[in-house]
Design a protein around this motif. Structure first.
Motif, PDB file in Angstrom:
ATOM      1  N   LEU A  29       0.806  -1.212   0.000  1.00 23.24           N
ATOM      2  CA  LEU A  29       0.000   0.000   0.000  1.00 23.24           C
ATOM      3  C   LEU A  29       0.841   1.266   0.000  1.00 23.24           C
ATOM      4  CD1 LEU A  29      -2.806  -0.959   2.539  1.00 23.24           C
ATOM      5  CD2 LEU A  29      -2.985  -0.802   0.060  1.00 23.24           C
ATOM      6  N   ASP A  33      -2.661   4.545  -3.400  1.00 23.67           N
ATOM      7  CA  ASP A  33      -3.479   3.331  -3.462  1.00 23.67           C
ATOM      8  C   ASP A  33      -4.642   3.400  -2.483  1.00 23.67           C
ATOM      9  OD1 ASP A  33      -1.724   2.248  -5.353  1.00 23.67           O
ATOM     10  OD2 ASP A  33      -0.405   1.503  -3.769  1.00 23.67           O
ATOM     11  N   TRP A  37      -8.668   3.596  -3.537  1.00 22.55           N
ATOM     12  CA  TRP A  37      -9.565   2.540  -3.090  1.00 22.55           C
ATOM     13  C   TRP A  37     -10.695   3.100  -2.233  1.00 22.55           C
ATOM     14  CZ3 TRP A  37     -11.203  -0.057   1.377  1.00 22.55           C
ATOM     15  CH2 TRP A  37     -11.812  -1.292   1.136  1.00 22.55           C
TER      16      TRP A  37
END
Length: 212
Positions: A29, A33, A37
């Motif tokens: 991560l 990211d 998300w």
């Protein structure tokens, strides 16, 4: 520790190791990211972010990743609020979990020298020392577990954590949001203020050596 607590501990530890392995091997991560998300959930994005922040300490994802992602996703103001609430909730969860599985008898011989040093000072100075540790760039989750090991007062721990997180969280969120807005002047000012804040523990180390 009874068998039920041991079983619960093993289950939590197993899940944490599994999530850490998945993050390390497959997710890795980064702030961008997390931002991408979380924003997929639309209006529920803040709640999802807070939920992830609550469990962040147990999967060994650095706090800075979440603080930067909050600024990228929600801007400097809302990002700071969500990051502060989430980080405090995650620290409180770590504290309560460590308190649940803490041995009733102190095992100073098996504890590390660093942990013994920190816990003894938390026992002596409580709120003030936890506040200084939160302001200083010291491993975030280590402080939570050390506070639990020292049997610190939960309210004092939570308040010191929240207040001590403000300078660093503001700086990281402005850093994250500046990549979106391009407002690098604000970034420079906030980073300067943050440098002043983190110098406080260093100054106090000379003035109050008994704390360190």
């Amino acid at each position: 520790m009874n068998k039920r607590k041991w079983l619960l501990f093993l289950v939590i530890a197993g899940l944490a190791l599994l999530l850490w392995w998945l993050n390390k091997q497959h997710l890795q991560l980064a702030p961008k990211d997390v931002k991408n998300w979380v924003l997929q959930f639309g209006l529920l994005a803040p709640l999802v972010f807070l939920f992830l922040s609550l469990f962040r300490p147990f999967v060994l994802v650095p706090l800075t990743v979440f603080s930067l992602s909050a600024g990228l996703a929600f801007g400097s103001v809302l990002g700071t609020i969500y990051a502060l609430v989430g980080a405090t909730a995650g620290a409180s969860g770590s504290f309560l979990l460590a308190t649940t599985f803490r041995s009733k008898k102190k095992d100073t011989e098996s504890s590390s020298r660093k942990l013994r040093a920190v816990t003894s000072r938390i026992q002596e100075h409580g709120f003030l020392y936890i506040l200084l540790l939160r302001i200083a760039p010291i491993h975030f989750d280590f402080v939570s577990y050390a506070a639990a090991a020292s049997r610190a007062n939960y309210r004092a721990f939570t308040a010191a954590t929240f207040l001590g997180l403000i300078p660093g969280t503001v700086a990281l969120n402005v850093l994250g949001s500046s990549f979106v807005s391009g407002n690098y002047a604000a970034l420079a000012i906030v980073c300067l203020i943050y440098l002043i804040f983190i110098s406080v523990p260093l100054i106090l180390k000379r003035k109050m050596p008994e704390l360190f």
